[in-house]
Design a protein around this motif. Structure first.
Motif, PDB file in Angstrom:
ATOM      1  N   THR A   1       0.840  -1.191   0.000  1.00  0.00           N
ATOM      2  CA  THR A   1       0.000   0.000   0.000  1.00  0.00           C
ATOM      3  C   THR A   1       0.875   1.242   0.000  1.00  0.00           C
ATOM      4  OG1 THR A   1      -0.103  -0.014   2.419  1.00  0.00           O
ATOM      5  CG2 THR A   1      -1.840  -1.201   1.228  1.00  0.00           C
TER       6      THR A   1
ATOM      7  N   ARG B   1      -1.078   2.028  -6.411  1.00  0.00           N
ATOM      8  CA  ARG B   1      -0.126   2.896  -5.724  1.00  0.00           C
ATOM      9  C   ARG B   1       0.220   4.107  -6.585  1.00  0.00           C
ATOM     10  NH1 ARG B   1       4.764  -0.540  -3.788  1.00  0.00           N
ATOM     11  NH2 ARG B   1       4.944   1.198  -2.313  1.00  0.00           N
TER      12      ARG B   1
ATOM     13  N   THR C   1      -1.642   7.927  -2.232  1.00  0.00           N
ATOM     14  CA  THR C   1      -1.495   7.458  -3.610  1.00  0.00           C
ATOM     15  C   THR C   1      -0.745   8.499  -4.444  1.00  0.00           C
ATOM     16  OG1 THR C   1      -3.589   6.263  -3.466  1.00  0.00           O
ATOM     17  CG2 THR C   1      -2.730   6.677  -5.668  1.00  0.00           C
TER      18      THR C   1
END
Length: 256
Positions: free
Chosen positions: A5, A181, A212
């Motif tokens: 993540t 991502r 992000t």
């Protein structure tokens, strides 16, 4: 291995793409930390969409090199595609005007479950996988700022009945289902009012602030973004059709 993540660092030096009609762009460099908002600015036809596709692993670069997180271009395009997603790219992420919002979301969730999950994830009980899919969709809609109940017919609203900003938010939500991502968003100026563009930049900043990394194509970069300009990117004065070059490159590397 668990799902990674957070955003990725994007570093590129001297990128260029050349096709049969000349250079789409050349000499592009950028260095942006994870969670950055990167604005690729320039006039239409200056190679900005090609640069977006190159940085997300959808278009093969001719010269230069780039690193997206721990992967390198041009050698590891498949790995870059796995951590990135695209939204609002004509010819690549087009919405079907006849389908409803709910149908688009169901289709994307199904594709994610079949092709995006790990083998371990596919072996989980069906109910658990269905709950995970619903969570992905709900999270993506919230992040994209799309309230289904506020639409004319709720989730049953057809795409052709959406306002332009709503359609863009839906495209972003569909991309976010994969939990990328790196998110690439094409021409955010397209047929939007000044107020709507401000809303889009607010949305994209919120995604970047949440972790992000975002690359967005625009005519003029907003204050605070990492700016990459394609205005003077070609050196030979033989600018080809960006749409033609995009189509040729996507045919080689795959659309998604």
């Amino acid at each position: 291995m668990g799902e990674q993540t957070g955003g990725v660092r994007v570093a590129a030096d001297g990128l260029g793409i050349k096709g049969p009609r000349g250079w789409a762009f050349r000499g592009m460099s950028v260095d942006a930390e994870p969670g950055s908002l990167i604005a690729v600015e320039g006039p239409s036809g200056s190679g900005r969409t090609c640069l977006l596709l190159a940085l997300t692993g959808r278009m093969k670069i001719t010269e230069g090199a780039a690193a997206v997180g721990g992967t390198r271009l041009p050698k590891q395009v498949s790995a870059v595609r796995r951590v990135s997603a695209l939204a609002h790219v004509p010819g690549v992420t087009d919405l079907d005007p006849a389908l409803t919002v709910a149908e688009h979301l169901r289709e994307r969730a199904l594709l994610q479950r079949r092709f995006g999950d790990s083998l371990r994830g596919l072996l989980r009980p069906r109910g658990e996988r269905a709950a995970e899919a619903r969570l992905r969709v709900d999270t993506a809609l919230a992040a994209a700022g799309l309230d289904l109940e506020a639409l004319p017919k709720g989730p049953r609203t057809a795409v052709r009945d959406l306002e332009r900003l709503e359609a863009l938010r839906l495209s972003v939500a569909l991309a976010l289902v994969a939990r990328p991502r790196l998110l690439g968003v094409d021409d955010i100026d397209l047929k939007l009012s000044d107020g709507e563009r401000d809303e889009v930049w607010t949305l994209l900043r919120s995604l970047a602030d949440a972790g992000t990394t975002v690359v967005a194509v625009c005519t003029e970069a907003p204050e605070g973004a990492v700016k990459v300009s394609t205005r003077q990117s070609t050196h030979e004065g033989t600018h080809q059709s960006e749409d033609k070059e995009k189509a040729d490159a996507l045919a080689e590397t795959g659309r998604a």
